[in-house]
Enzyme design. Structure first.
Site, PDB file in Angstrom:
ATOM      1  N   HIS A 111     -89.393  12.086  28.115  1.00 39.37           N
ATOM      2  CA  HIS A 111     -90.057  13.090  27.068  1.00 39.37           C
ATOM      3  C   HIS A 111     -90.454  12.567  25.740  1.00 39.37           C
ATOM      4  O   HIS A 111     -91.132  13.283  25.085  1.00 39.37           O
ATOM      5  CB  HIS A 111     -89.179  14.208  26.738  1.00 39.37           C
ATOM      6  CG  HIS A 111     -87.891  13.915  25.999  1.00 39.37           C
ATOM      7  ND1 HIS A 111     -86.865  13.421  26.302  1.00 39.37           N
ATOM      8  CD2 HIS A 111     -87.688  14.222  24.741  1.00 39.37           C
ATOM      9  CE1 HIS A 111     -85.976  12.974  25.517  1.00 39.37           C
ATOM     10  NE2 HIS A 111     -86.592  13.554  24.529  1.00 39.37           N
TER      11      HIS A 111
HETATM   12  N1  UDP Z   1     -80.102  17.639  29.319  1.00 39.24           N
HETATM   13  C1  UDP Z   1     -79.969  18.771  29.789  1.00 39.24           C
HETATM   14  N2  UDP Z   1     -80.736  19.189  30.667  1.00 39.24           N
HETATM   15  C2  UDP Z   1     -81.764  18.526  30.890  1.00 39.24           C
HETATM   16  C3  UDP Z   1     -82.062  17.291  30.126  1.00 39.24           C
HETATM   17  C4  UDP Z   1     -81.063  16.802  29.246  1.00 39.24           C
HETATM   18  O1  UDP Z   1     -78.616  19.550  29.285  1.00 39.24           O
HETATM   19  O2  UDP Z   1     -82.496  18.919  31.993  1.00 39.24           O
HETATM   20  C5  UDP Z   1     -78.858  16.958  28.125  1.00 39.24           C
HETATM   21  C6  UDP Z   1     -78.815  15.763  28.368  1.00 39.24           C
HETATM   22  O3  UDP Z   1     -77.391  15.721  29.315  1.00 39.24           O
HETATM   23  C7  UDP Z   1     -78.157  15.167  26.987  1.00 39.24           C
HETATM   24  C8  UDP Z   1     -79.113  15.845  26.128  1.00 39.24           C
HETATM   25  O4  UDP Z   1     -79.625  17.056  26.878  1.00 39.24           O
HETATM   26  O5  UDP Z   1     -76.834  15.542  26.729  1.00 39.24           O
HETATM   27  C9  UDP Z   1     -80.254  14.798  25.675  1.00 39.24           C
HETATM   28  O6  UDP Z   1     -81.257  15.540  25.097  1.00 39.24           O
HETATM   29  P1  UDP Z   1     -82.596  14.975  24.970  1.00 39.24           P
HETATM   30  O7  UDP Z   1     -82.851  13.971  26.362  1.00 39.24           O
HETATM   31  O8  UDP Z   1     -83.544  16.115  25.179  1.00 39.24           O
HETATM   32  O9  UDP Z   1     -82.747  14.440  23.714  1.00 39.24           O
HETATM   33  P2  UDP Z   1     -82.367  12.730  22.989  1.00 39.24           P
HETATM   34  O10 UDP Z   1     -80.944  12.681  23.372  1.00 39.24           O
HETATM   35  O11 UDP Z   1     -83.335  11.943  23.494  1.00 39.24           O
HETATM   36  O12 UDP Z   1     -82.387  13.122  21.617  1.00 39.24           O
END
Ligand code: UDP
Length: 355
Positions: A205
């Protein structure tokens, strides 16, 4: 003591679910302001339903704007609430989103002490909007709650040493809190007929991977040609770009199981039972490590360097994904990198000690 917590994005809801609980147990009053940055039900409501997270006291409903407009409008509303209604002792923010930055700037301007959970992370890539948000927030915070020793070092190199506390990672707490519930309640493996270690989990993403057609199509093509099916819960940004770039044809091949974003309980099951994770998410790199799965990170660099150093996480490009998977040998060890699952309790104690 009264804390105002500002959150607005999926990973922040997950982190806050364990910290809010610890604050409540410590007898601390917490007011939640949801900025609205993530707004659809699968990116927001579902986490409030599944995780023990209180309903936000204020919902600002600010989303789908460019960075300046989004951060500015958030600041305006947060300032109003802090000054006219809430008058907190502390403002608490998580991670590295525009909601984090907006909360940090308002707290600093109003001279309200600021706590930053997940402080000290650096990718050293200022092209990432998150990196700018992290650096500014860390330099404004009085209480820096740091997940790893490497993050402590990053802060030291920038001259930040006051108020820095190594507490471990609240995502470790969240996994320990919800892993069992996920096993008991999630039906995601049966729903998509997934067998243990016979599928990959992919999430993509970051703008650097989604915004250029050549890059996104190369990534999807590399996923579509792997040896097992790929479950791909798609972030709304990725879905919009795939539609705009007309890349849906790849999904007709059946090797990519494109699905809407899933709940935290479902993703824990997918992460636990997949053959490997392919991602550009920050949080998912750590979760893969904690759950003992190999991770292939579709980026040039990562804030979670420890996972790479111990050999469980590999930085890849679309062209190198297949060979990286084929050449992967699981390291014999997986040292504890993210604490013992008591980060949230330590954070609550630090708030109490600061009053
Ligand atoms: N996550 C979730 N459902 C999804 C994809 C990710 O619950 O379909 C959770 C994932 O397990 C993690 C968090 O969202 O705990 C990560 O979010 P994201 O990848 O959006 O953001 P980043 O960590 O890159 O800031």
């Amino acid at each position: 003591m009264k804390i105002v917590t500002i959150l607005g994005a999926r990973p922040q809801f997950i982190k806050a679910s364990v910290v809010s609980n610890a604050l409540k147990h410590a007898g601390i009053d917490e007011i939640l302001i949801h900025t609205g940055q993530h707004f659809d039900s699968l990116m927001s409501d579902i986490f409030f339903q599944d995780l023990a997270l209180p309903v936000p006291h204020h919902h600002l409903n600010i989303h789908s704007l460019n960075h300046g407009a989004m951060t500015g409008r958030m600041m305006e509303k947060i300032e109003e609430l802090l000054l006219e209604q809430e008058l907190p002792d502390w403002v608490c923010v998580y991670g590295d989103t525009n909601s984090t930055l907006a909360g940090a700037l308002v707290a600093a301007k109003l001279h309200i002490p600021l706590a930053h959970i997940e402080a000290g992370l650096r990718s050293f890539n200022r092209q990432m909007p998150e990196e700018v948000n992290r650096v500014v927030t860390d330099h404004l915070a009085q209480l820096l709650l740091v997940p790893t020793p490497l993050a402590v070092q990053c802060l030291q190199k920038e001259g930040v040493s006051q108020g820095v506390h190594l507490v471990g990672d609240v995502m470790m707490d969240a996994i320990l809190t919800y892993k069992q519930k996920a096993k008991q309640t999630s039906d995601i493996l049966a729903k998509y007929q997934l067998r243990p270690e016979k599928f990959y989990l992919a999430t993509i993403h970051r703008p650097s991977n989604t915004d250029e057609q050549y890059r996104l199509s190369a990534i999807i093509e590399s996923l579509a040609t792997l040896d097992y099916p790929v479950v791909f819960p798609m972030h709304p940004r990725t879905t919009a770009q795939i539609q705009a770039m007309d890349l849906e044809r790849y999904f007709a091949l059946n090797s990519i199981i494109a699905i809407p974003p899933v709940s935290y309980l479902d993703i824990l099951m997918l992460e636990s039972f997949c053959k490997a994770v392919i991602t550009d998410s920050g949080g998912i790199q750590k979760e893969a490590y904690i759950l003992g799965r190999p991770c292939f990170t579709m980026r040039d660099e990562t804030e979670w360097k420890e996972t790479v150093e111990v050999g469980w996480n590999h930085l890849v490009q679309p062209e190198t994904l297949h060979s990286a998977i084929a050449n992967f040998t699981p390291p014999t060890e997986a040292p504890t990198l993210y604490g013992n699952g008591d980060a949230a309790t330590q954070i609550a104690e630090l708030f109490l000690a600061s009053s």
